[in-house]
Design an enzyme around this catalytic site. Structure first.
Site, short mmCIF file in Angstrom:
data_model
loop_
_atom_site.label_atom_id
_atom_site.label_comp_id
_atom_site.label_asym_id
_atom_site.label_seq_id
_atom_site.Cartn_x
_atom_site.Cartn_y
_atom_site.Cartn_z
N ARG A 44 0.72 -1.23 0.27
CA ARG A 44 -0.05 -0.16 -0.39
C ARG A 44 0.95 1.00 0.04
O ARG A 44 1.81 1.42 0.98
CB ARG A 44 -0.91 0.05 1.21
CG ARG A 44 -2.02 1.07 1.07
CD ARG A 44 -2.50 1.40 2.33
NE ARG A 44 -2.63 2.82 2.40
CZ ARG A 44 -3.77 4.00 3.66
NH1 ARG A 44 -3.54 2.87 4.86
NH2 ARG A 44 -4.22 4.37 3.38
N HIS A 67 -3.19 10.86 1.21
CA HIS A 67 -3.03 10.73 2.82
C HIS A 67 -2.53 11.69 3.02
O HIS A 67 -1.28 12.22 2.76
CB HIS A 67 -1.52 9.81 2.17
CG HIS A 67 -1.63 9.16 3.67
ND1 HIS A 67 -1.92 7.18 3.76
CD2 HIS A 67 -1.24 9.16 5.05
CE1 HIS A 67 -1.54 6.83 5.42
NE2 HIS A 67 -1.15 8.76 6.02
N GLU A 95 -8.57 7.95 6.27
CA GLU A 95 -8.36 8.61 7.86
C GLU A 95 -9.27 10.14 7.56
O GLU A 95 -8.61 10.55 8.01
CB GLU A 95 -7.39 8.50 8.60
CG GLU A 95 -7.09 7.05 8.98
CD GLU A 95 -5.33 7.70 9.60
OE1 GLU A 95 -5.40 8.64 10.14
OE2 GLU A 95 -5.47 6.05 10.67
N ASN A 103 -8.05 1.55 9.65
CA ASN A 103 -6.62 1.56 10.40
C ASN A 103 -7.04 1.69 11.70
O ASN A 103 -8.03 2.32 12.34
CB ASN A 103 -6.03 3.09 9.89
CG ASN A 103 -5.87 2.69 8.67
OD1 ASN A 103 -5.94 2.03 7.65
ND2 ASN A 103 -5.59 4.38 8.36
N TYR A 139 -5.13 1.39 16.11
CA TYR A 139 -3.65 1.95 16.21
C TYR A 139 -4.21 1.18 17.75
O TYR A 139 -3.40 0.90 18.66
CB TYR A 139 -3.39 2.81 16.06
CG TYR A 139 -2.01 2.85 14.53
CD1 TYR A 139 -1.30 2.89 14.76
CD2 TYR A 139 -3.65 3.62 13.45
CE1 TYR A 139 -0.37 2.18 13.39
CE2 TYR A 139 -2.77 3.75 12.30
CZ TYR A 139 -1.54 2.95 11.89
OH TYR A 139 -0.63 3.51 11.27
N GLU A 142 -4.02 -0.51 8.25
CA GLU A 142 -2.81 0.21 9.00
C GLU A 142 -3.05 -0.26 10.13
O GLU A 142 -4.18 -0.18 10.72
CB GLU A 142 -3.12 1.35 8.81
CG GLU A 142 -2.35 2.53 7.91
CD GLU A 142 -2.06 3.76 8.03
OE1 GLU A 142 -2.06 4.04 9.46
OE2 GLU A 142 -2.73 4.09 7.28
C1 BGC Z 1 -1.71 7.24 9.40
C2 BGC Z 1 -0.38 7.53 9.14
C3 BGC Z 1 0.61 7.27 10.45
C4 BGC Z 1 -0.08 6.56 11.24
C5 BGC Z 1 0.83 6.69 12.96
C6 BGC Z 1 -2.23 7.02 10.52
O1 BGC Z 1 -3.22 7.79 10.94
O2 BGC Z 1 -2.32 6.84 7.79
O3 BGC Z 1 0.37 7.94 8.44
O4 BGC Z 1 2.13 7.13 10.11
O5 BGC Z 1 -1.72 6.64 11.88
O6 BGC Z 1 0.27 7.53 13.55
#
Ligand code: BGC
Length: 496
Positions: A95, A140, A185, A325, A327, A397
Site C-alpha cells: 500500500r 493521504h 482517515e 486503520n 492503533y 494499517e
Molecule cells: C496515518 C499514518 C501515520 C500513522 C501513525 C495513521 O493515522 O495514516 O500516516 O503515520 O497513523 O501515526
C-alpha cells in the site's frame, strides 16, 4: 463462516511451548507507506508545494525534531529498494499513496506532470513484476497548498476538485491498479487539520472547519467511487473504498456506556454510516446530539451540515469492502462541571461532554496518543460488523510506535498480540477479515513527531545520504507469519 471454526480447530497444533494458528486461505498480508512520509523529492521534476511542505518550512518549531519531509526516505529515488523489501517480506500487496501536488502541480488537471506519471508507472510496474499487488491510496494528508489557499477541505468545491484528481489517476493507473483507497482517515484529516496546531493548515476551527471537512470528505470520496464504478469497474473489475480510522472507545464504568457508543459514532460512525448503513446519512444519534450542541451555542444551523436527500443517495453504498486503520483504545467518562478536555486531536469530544481516559494497564507506546490494547482491534471489528453488517473488512494499517533499535521485540509482540485478536475476530466472532497491513514498511516522517518516532519493519538511517534500510527483528517475524500463513503464540508470554 462455520467452516472457519472447523479449519482452525482441526489445525491448531500444540507445539511444545506454543500454539500455531493458521490464517484463513486467501487471507492477504501487506505493508503500507504514504507519499509525504517516504518520497522526499519535495520540489523535484515539477512537483509543487503541498500543505506539509509549507508547514514544516514555515513552522519548524511545531515538529518535535524540527525536521522536514524534504528528503524523508528518498523513496523518489530509492523505490526499487522499497520494492525489494516488499519482496523480502513476501507481501501479497504493497500500500502506498499518490502525491496530488506531484501529479497535478496546480491542484487541477489543467496540467498533468508527466514526470510524476512516469514515477508512479515505474513503481506500479515494479510492484507487479514482483508478483505483488499494488493498493493505492489516492490522498493521504498532503493537500496541494494551492487548494488549501482556497479553503482546502472546508471549501465545498473540493468535492469536485478531488473527483477531477481521482479521474486523472484512474485514467493513468487504473489498467494495472485493482485496489484503491480514496482518502486516508478522514477523522484525522479533519480533526487534526482543523483542531491542532501541530498539523497544517493549523487553522483552528473546532466549531465549523472540522464539520465542514467531514461532510466534504464524504462527498469527495463518493464522487470518486462513482467515477470508478461507472467508467472503470466494468472493464478492470477493481475495487475502491474509503479507509477509516477506528480507535476503540469503551466506557470507564457502565453508566458511561451511552457516551462511549456516541464517541464510537463520532469517530468511526461519522465516516462510515453514510456509506455502509442501509439508511445512509450521518449516524442519527450523533447528528441529534451535535445539533443540540449547536443550538446551545447559539448557532442557527447545525455545525455538522446536514446531507440533502440527494447527497445521502450519492454517498450510500459507495464501497467495495470496509477498510480500517487501527492503533489504539480509550476509555470514556462524562466531564465533571467545568472540567476541560485536553487531549488532541480529538477536540470535539468536548462537544459530547466527554473526557478520554487511559486504562492504567495499557502500556504507552513511544508517542503520546498511543496506548497498547490488543483487544481493541477485535472489539472494533465486532462493533463495525454489528453496525454495518457482514461486510468484508480489510485492515489497512496497524503497527507500533517505538524508539530506535533493530531488536524491536516490543513490535514483534505487538504484531503477535494484535494479529491474535484479528484471528479471534475471524474465528470466534465470524468477522470476515480478509487482509492485514503493517504500518509501516520502513521508518519514515511521522508527521509532527518528525523522525523521533519509529514505526518501521525496516530501520532507515536518516543520516546516511543513501537512506540505508535494514530489517528489524519484526521484519523477520512478519515475513515468517506470511511464509507460514499462520501465527505462533507462545504459551508463556513474553514480557517487554
Ligand atoms: C496515518 C499514518 C501515520 C500513522 C501513525 C495513521 O493515522 O495514516 O500516516 O503515520 O497513523 O501515526
Amino acid at each position: 463462516m462455520i467452516w472457519k471454526h472447523a479449519v482452525v480447530l482441526s489445525t491448531i497444533l500444540a507445539v511444545s511451548s506454543s500454539t500455531i494458528l493458521p490464517f484463513p486461505p486467501g487471507f492477504k498480508f501487506g505493508a503500507a507507506t504514504a507519499a509525504y512520509q517516504v518520497e522526499g523529492g519535495w520540489n523535484l521534476d515539477g512537483k509543487s508545494e503541498n500543505i506539509w511542505d509549507r508547514f514544516v518550512h514555515e513552522h519548524p518549531e511545531r515538529i518535535d525534531d524540527r525536521s522536514t519531509g524534504d528528503v524523508a526516505c528518498d523513496s523518489y529515488h530509492n523505490w526499487r529498494r522499497d520494492l525489494e523489501m516488499a519482496e523480502e517480506l513476501r507481501l501479497d500487496f504493497y500500500r502506498f499513496s499518490l502525491s496530488w501536488s506531484r501529479i497535478l502541480p496546480s491542484g487541477f488537471p489543467n496540467h498533468i506532470n508527466e514526470a510524476a506519471i512516469e514515477y508512479y508507472n515505474n513503481v506500479i510496474d515494479g510492484i507487479l513484476e514482483k508478483g505483488i499487488e499494488p493498493l493505492v491510496t489516492i490522498h493521504h494528508f498532503d493537500l496541494p497548498q494551492s487548494l488549501q489557499d482556497l479553503g482546502g477541505w472546508a471549501n465545498p468545491l473540493i468535492v469536485d476538485w478531488f473527483e477531477d484528481y481521482a479521474k486523472v489517476v484512474f485514467a493513468h493507473f487504473g489498467d494495472r491498479v485493482k485496489l484503491w483507497l480514496t482518502i486516508n482517515e478522514p477523522v484525522i484529516l479533519c480533526e487534526a487539520f482543523f483542531n491542532a496546531e501541530v498539523f497544517p493548515p493549523a487553522f483552528i476551527s473546532p466549531d465549523l472547519g472540522v464539520y465542514l471537512c467531514s461532510k466534504h470528505v464524504m462527498l469527495a470520496h463518493a464522487k470518486a467511487w462513482r467515477v470508478y464504478d461507472k467508467l472503470l469497474k466494468p472493464k478492470y473489475h477493481g475495487r475502491v473504498s474509503l479507509t477509516t480510522h477506528i480507535t476503540w472507545f469503551e466506557p470507564l464504568a457502565p453508566e458511561y456506556e451511552e457516551l462511549a457508543e456516541l464517541t464510537m459514532l463520532n469517530f468511526g460512525g461519522r465516516y462510515s454510516h453514510a456509506i455502509y448503513s442501509k439508511i445512509g446519512g450521518w449516524p442519527p444519534a450523533l447528528e441529534k446530539a451535535l445539533a443540540e450542541v449547536s443550538l446551545k451555542r447559539g448557532y442557527s444551523r447545525p455545525q455538522l451540515p446536514p446531507f440533502t436527500q440527494e447527497e445521502i443517495e450519492l454517498v450510500r453504498g459507495t464501497y467495495d469492502f470496509f477498510a480500517l486503520n487501527h492503533y489504539t483504545s480509550r476509555l470514556m467518562r462524562t466531564a465533571k462541571e467545568g472540567e476541560k478536555f485536553t487531549e488532541w486531536p480529538l477536540g470535539d469530544v468536548e462537544d459530547l461532554n466527554g473526557i478520554i481516559v487511559r486504562k492504567a494497564d495499557w502500556a504507552q507506546a513511544a508517542t503520546s496518543w498511543f496506548y497498547v490494547n490488543p483487544e481493541g482491534i477485535r472489539k472494533g471489528l465486532v462493533w463495525l460488523k454489528q453496525q454495518y453488517g457482514d461486510l468484508e473488512f480489510m485492515i489497512t494499517e496497524n503497527g507500533l510506535a517505538t524508539k530506535a533499535g533493530l531488536d524491536d521485540q516490543d513490535r514483534v509482540q505487538y504484531y503477535r498480540d494484535y494479529l491474535e485478536q484479528v484471528l479471534l475476530a475471524i474465528n470466534e466472532d465470524d468477522v470476515n477479515v480478509t487482509a492485514y497491513t503493517a504500518w509501516t514498511l520502513m521508518d519514515n516522517y511521522e508527521w509532527n513527531n518528525g523522525y523521533t518516532v519509529k514505526f518501521g519493519l525496516y530501520e532507515v538511517n536518516f543520516t546516511d545520504p543513501g537512506r540505508k534500510r535494514t530489517p528489524r527483528a519484526s521484519a523477520h517475524y512478519y515475513a515468517n507469519i506470511i511464509r507460514t500463513h499462520s501465527l505462533e503464540i507462545p504459551t508463556t508470554s513474553i514480557q517487554l
